[in-house]
Design an enzyme around this catalytic site. Sequence first.
Site, short mmCIF file in Angstrom:
data_model
loop_
_atom_site.label_atom_id
_atom_site.label_comp_id
_atom_site.label_asym_id
_atom_site.label_seq_id
_atom_site.Cartn_x
_atom_site.Cartn_y
_atom_site.Cartn_z
N HIS A 58 44.55 48.82 16.16
CA HIS A 58 43.27 48.65 16.87
C HIS A 58 43.20 47.30 17.59
O HIS A 58 42.12 46.77 17.81
CB HIS A 58 42.08 48.77 15.91
CG HIS A 58 42.19 49.94 14.97
ND1 HIS A 58 41.71 51.20 15.28
CD2 HIS A 58 42.76 50.05 13.74
CE1 HIS A 58 41.96 52.02 14.27
NE2 HIS A 58 42.61 51.35 13.33
N SER A 87 48.32 32.79 42.61
CA SER A 87 47.10 33.24 43.27
C SER A 87 46.91 32.41 44.54
O SER A 87 47.22 31.22 44.56
CB SER A 87 45.91 33.03 42.34
OG SER A 87 44.71 32.93 43.09
N LYS A 146 47.03 29.65 38.48
CA LYS A 146 47.39 30.99 38.00
C LYS A 146 48.88 31.30 38.05
O LYS A 146 49.58 30.93 38.98
CB LYS A 146 46.67 32.05 38.84
CG LYS A 146 45.17 32.00 38.68
CD LYS A 146 44.69 32.78 37.49
CE LYS A 146 44.55 34.23 37.89
NZ LYS A 146 44.11 35.04 36.77
N GLU A 201 52.21 44.47 35.51
CA GLU A 201 51.00 45.13 36.00
C GLU A 201 51.34 46.25 36.98
O GLU A 201 50.76 47.33 36.95
CB GLU A 201 50.08 44.12 36.69
CG GLU A 201 49.34 43.21 35.72
CD GLU A 201 48.55 42.15 36.45
OE1 GLU A 201 47.32 42.24 36.46
OE2 GLU A 201 49.16 41.23 37.03
#
Length: 463
Positions: free
Chosen positions: A162, A283, A289, A296
């Site tokens: 979980h 970024s 970043k 992804e």
Amino acid sequence: MSDQTPVEKPWSGRFNEPTDAFVEAFTASIDFDKRLYRYDIEGSIAHATMLAKQDILTQTESETIIQGLIKIRQRIEEGQFSWSVALEDVHMNIESALTADIGDAGKKLHTGRSRNDQVATDVRLYLRDEITIISDEILRLQHALLDLAEREFDTIMPGFTHLQTAQPITFGHHMMAWFEMLTRDRDRLADCACRLNVLPLGAAALAGTTFPIDRHYTAELLGFDRPSENSLDSVSDRDFVIEFSAAASILMMHLSRFSEELIIWSSAQFSFIELSDSFCTGSSIMPQKKNPDVPELVRGKTGRIFGHLMGLLTLMKGQPLAYNKDNQEDKEPLFDTVDNLKGSLKVFADMMPAVTCNHQKMRQATMQGFATATDLADYLVRKGIPFRDAHEVVGKAVALCIEKGSDLSDLALSELQAFSSAIGDDVFEVLTLEGSVAARNHIGGTAPEQVKQAIARGRASLD
Ligand code: ARG
């Protein structure tokens, strides 16, 4: 680009009017099926060889055809071949060029076959090769995982259920979980390759041919296990494409979960791992970043691979026997699946060796979540307390820790003994993270000893 000058179509005999210009472009598949050229030529060479062996063509005709095909292949590979939309697909483009090059013998190549069995053969040959390449990429990724597992075989990290800290595990054990999934993925593809390795050629349009062909011989020439049993089935079913697509979807589902973990682990909040700069991007607005774009994107691509599976199933479901033009629609999803699967595997196999672990962060995180609570319960069971009662006792100890903001191992012996008199000072051994993982010492368990053995078995399985 394909050129669009008017060309006479090989099937123009019964037609009085030319094809509508838009229909010509709409029905053509050349823009995407030209990538099958090598397999189309390989199939044609085998067919011509068989026709000569059976005296359906003369030896000279067959040899002229084969030499012509080899030259066409060379022209295609050198970028000297001009593909025509008017000639619809890869099969008619190559056949027309052959006739233009060698004359009448070229017109005899299509004896005893149809584009229907031809395309089914091409796609099987193509997919057989691609499955080999894909399986090799999976192997490369598996080797990277084995190396990483070996490096980090005893690195403690929290295991989750979980996404809540559950029990301590080792990073090596976690890598080996992925390794196992990929082994099954390779098995599924091998199984698919095995089932698809059957020759459709000879089914002709749908019913077979009146010529005395030798399908066993053609099968042998093309490395197929045997000729297909039923001509109608041979030209119509694309279940092998669907099966591949299903195996590809499962594989992408694995890579997508894998991606998700890498994304979570490399976040500032987790900081369990660091991905190499060369696999991340920045970024344009936020200078700090470092984004995990590669995982992804792989997670994102999984969507289209699942979509192709659904598309292919739907493409097939309403078709009566035998061949229907619908089947031309199998190629784009298949090619897209193959391309994106190979890309995703390649980027993973290249990225994983450069993954580094932040041991301290992982250890801290493992300490925070009462990861050894189950070990304490198991300890009480060994002292004669029924598991359910032990569970209750430990639950209460955890509640106290939450109140105090401490870990189980921070509690004094007297505090622990307040929950159960069965607890002795040997309890602290089981509350250590190393003790916890080492105790799960059976096949499939997370003990570093077991991880080492799993890695050895994994390596042996790849040899
Ligand atoms: N381009 C076609 C396909 O991909 C080849 C077979 C065409 N056969 C036909 N009878 N129109 O399925």
